[in-house]
Design a protein around this motif. Sequence first.
Motif, mmCIF file in Angstrom:
data_model
loop_
_atom_site.group_PDB
_atom_site.id
_atom_site.type_symbol
_atom_site.label_atom_id
_atom_site.label_comp_id
_atom_site.label_asym_id
_atom_site.label_seq_id
_atom_site.Cartn_x
_atom_site.Cartn_y
_atom_site.Cartn_z
ATOM 1 N N ARG A 193 -3.073 0.288 -3.528
ATOM 2 C CA ARG A 193 -2.609 -1.098 -3.382
ATOM 3 C C ARG A 193 -2.002 -1.550 -4.715
ATOM 4 O O ARG A 193 -2.584 -1.336 -5.771
ATOM 5 C CB ARG A 193 -3.781 -1.993 -3.004
ATOM 6 C CG ARG A 193 -3.380 -3.432 -2.787
ATOM 7 C CD ARG A 193 -4.599 -4.284 -2.443
ATOM 8 N NE ARG A 193 -4.215 -5.630 -2.236
ATOM 9 C CZ ARG A 193 -3.852 -6.162 -1.070
ATOM 10 N NH1 ARG A 193 -3.847 -5.415 0.004
ATOM 11 N NH2 ARG A 193 -3.496 -7.408 -0.975
ATOM 12 N N ASP A 246 -10.080 2.667 -1.138
ATOM 13 C CA ASP A 246 -8.791 3.339 -0.983
ATOM 14 C C ASP A 246 -8.452 3.642 0.474
ATOM 15 O O ASP A 246 -7.369 4.109 0.773
ATOM 16 C CB ASP A 246 -8.737 4.612 -1.816
ATOM 17 C CG ASP A 246 -9.817 5.624 -1.448
ATOM 18 O OD1 ASP A 246 -10.765 5.270 -0.716
ATOM 19 O OD2 ASP A 246 -9.724 6.778 -1.910
ATOM 20 N N ILE A 285 0.898 -1.151 0.000
ATOM 21 C CA ILE A 285 0.000 0.000 0.000
ATOM 22 C C ILE A 285 0.936 1.200 0.000
ATOM 23 O O ILE A 285 1.826 1.298 0.854
ATOM 24 C CB ILE A 285 -0.907 0.061 1.249
ATOM 25 C CG1 ILE A 285 -1.663 -1.242 1.483
ATOM 26 C CG2 ILE A 285 -1.832 1.285 1.173
ATOM 27 C CD1 ILE A 285 -2.664 -1.611 0.432
ATOM 28 N N ALA A 286 0.774 2.100 -0.962
ATOM 29 C CA ALA A 286 1.618 3.299 -1.051
ATOM 30 C C ALA A 286 0.780 4.514 -0.684
ATOM 31 O O ALA A 286 -0.306 4.716 -1.224
ATOM 32 C CB ALA A 286 2.188 3.447 -2.456
ATOM 33 N N ARG A 287 1.302 5.309 0.250
ATOM 34 C CA ARG A 287 0.615 6.515 0.697
ATOM 35 C C ARG A 287 1.495 7.722 0.429
ATOM 36 O O ARG A 287 2.641 7.771 0.855
ATOM 37 C CB ARG A 287 0.313 6.428 2.182
ATOM 38 C CG ARG A 287 -0.259 7.737 2.749
ATOM 39 C CD ARG A 287 -0.683 7.586 4.192
ATOM 40 N NE ARG A 287 -1.027 8.841 4.805
ATOM 41 C CZ ARG A 287 -2.146 9.527 4.587
ATOM 42 N NH1 ARG A 287 -3.018 9.090 3.709
ATOM 43 N NH2 ARG A 287 -2.387 10.649 5.228
ATOM 44 N N GLY A 294 -4.485 5.038 0.499
ATOM 45 C CA GLY A 294 -3.337 4.678 -0.307
ATOM 46 C C GLY A 294 -3.732 3.877 -1.530
ATOM 47 O O GLY A 294 -4.911 3.608 -1.767
ATOM 48 N N TYR A 296 3.874 0.525 2.584
ATOM 49 C CA TYR A 296 3.405 -0.383 3.634
ATOM 50 C C TYR A 296 3.306 -1.811 3.115
ATOM 51 O O TYR A 296 3.022 -2.036 1.936
ATOM 52 C CB TYR A 296 2.003 0.035 4.110
ATOM 53 C CG TYR A 296 1.957 1.330 4.872
ATOM 54 C CD1 TYR A 296 2.214 1.367 6.234
ATOM 55 C CD2 TYR A 296 1.633 2.520 4.232
ATOM 56 C CE1 TYR A 296 2.160 2.558 6.947
ATOM 57 C CE2 TYR A 296 1.580 3.716 4.929
ATOM 58 C CZ TYR A 296 1.843 3.724 6.279
ATOM 59 O OH TYR A 296 1.794 4.908 6.978
ATOM 60 N N VAL A 335 6.591 9.181 0.002
ATOM 61 C CA VAL A 335 5.703 8.051 -0.284
ATOM 62 C C VAL A 335 6.064 6.965 0.715
ATOM 63 O O VAL A 335 7.191 6.470 0.723
ATOM 64 C CB VAL A 335 5.853 7.534 -1.731
ATOM 65 C CG1 VAL A 335 4.931 6.333 -1.954
ATOM 66 C CG2 VAL A 335 5.572 8.638 -2.740
ATOM 67 N N THR A 336 5.108 6.641 1.564
ATOM 68 C CA THR A 336 5.317 5.571 2.537
ATOM 69 C C THR A 336 4.867 4.268 1.898
ATOM 70 O O THR A 336 3.773 4.190 1.330
ATOM 71 C CB THR A 336 4.527 5.823 3.833
ATOM 72 O OG1 THR A 336 4.869 7.124 4.337
ATOM 73 C CG2 THR A 336 4.849 4.774 4.884
ATOM 74 N N LEU A 349 -0.617 8.543 -8.328
ATOM 75 C CA LEU A 349 -0.493 9.219 -7.034
ATOM 76 C C LEU A 349 -0.264 10.719 -7.238
ATOM 77 O O LEU A 349 -0.935 11.560 -6.634
ATOM 78 C CB LEU A 349 0.650 8.584 -6.244
ATOM 79 C CG LEU A 349 0.779 8.883 -4.772
ATOM 80 C CD1 LEU A 349 -0.472 8.529 -4.004
ATOM 81 C CD2 LEU A 349 1.969 8.110 -4.210
ATOM 82 N N THR A 387 2.893 6.132 10.810
ATOM 83 C CA THR A 387 1.925 6.962 10.113
ATOM 84 C C THR A 387 2.314 8.435 10.168
ATOM 85 O O THR A 387 3.050 8.854 11.058
ATOM 86 C CB THR A 387 0.509 6.768 10.710
ATOM 87 O OG1 THR A 387 -0.425 7.577 9.994
ATOM 88 C CG2 THR A 387 0.464 7.103 12.182
#
Length: 173
Positions: free
Chosen positions: A92, A150, A40-42, A90, A129, A126-127, A105, A66
């Motif tokens: 997936r 999302d 998962i990219a946030r 995020g 996960y 960009v985190t 993104l 977070t």
Amino acid sequence: MTVITVPLPDYQVRTEPDHRRIGRRVDEAIRTHFAGHKIIARGVSADDHPDLTVDQLISIILHTGTDRYDPGRAGDRYDNVEAKHIDLFGFRRTVTRRMRLFEQLSWGFYHGSIEIHGRPTRLDVVTIYDATRLRAVLHRYAGRVDAKRDGYRFVEPGRQADAVLGVIKLGRV
């Protein structure tokens, strides 16, 4: 956890960036470091955290899992019709050779920020996960009939930092 810096001096939001071209460089870094992972990219903008430097924000993410370090601060789009708990939003993906992520993104941050705040926003972090440590929250926004996937919540809320595989720092210079 890995912190990867991707220099992007040409990524700006004064005019609409070339999301595809910028995205290729960021996606390559993700593929290099997280190949084969379900993620998962946030995305996060330092502009939304004016009291912190990018490095301070990254430190918070690495230690807490977070960027939502202030429980009293409302985030964009966390309200939903069913009032379901959402820890983060995020994208997936399974990291493959053909994966494309950052283009979407970046486009979403640029256009969504204009719609919500009246101005575009540049991503700085960009985190990444581990998708197995998050669960999708099916939800709907007020005024919309479509269900969204999302939003995510941590499987183990007390171990949020364990869900972080790494952080991409999008360098400004």
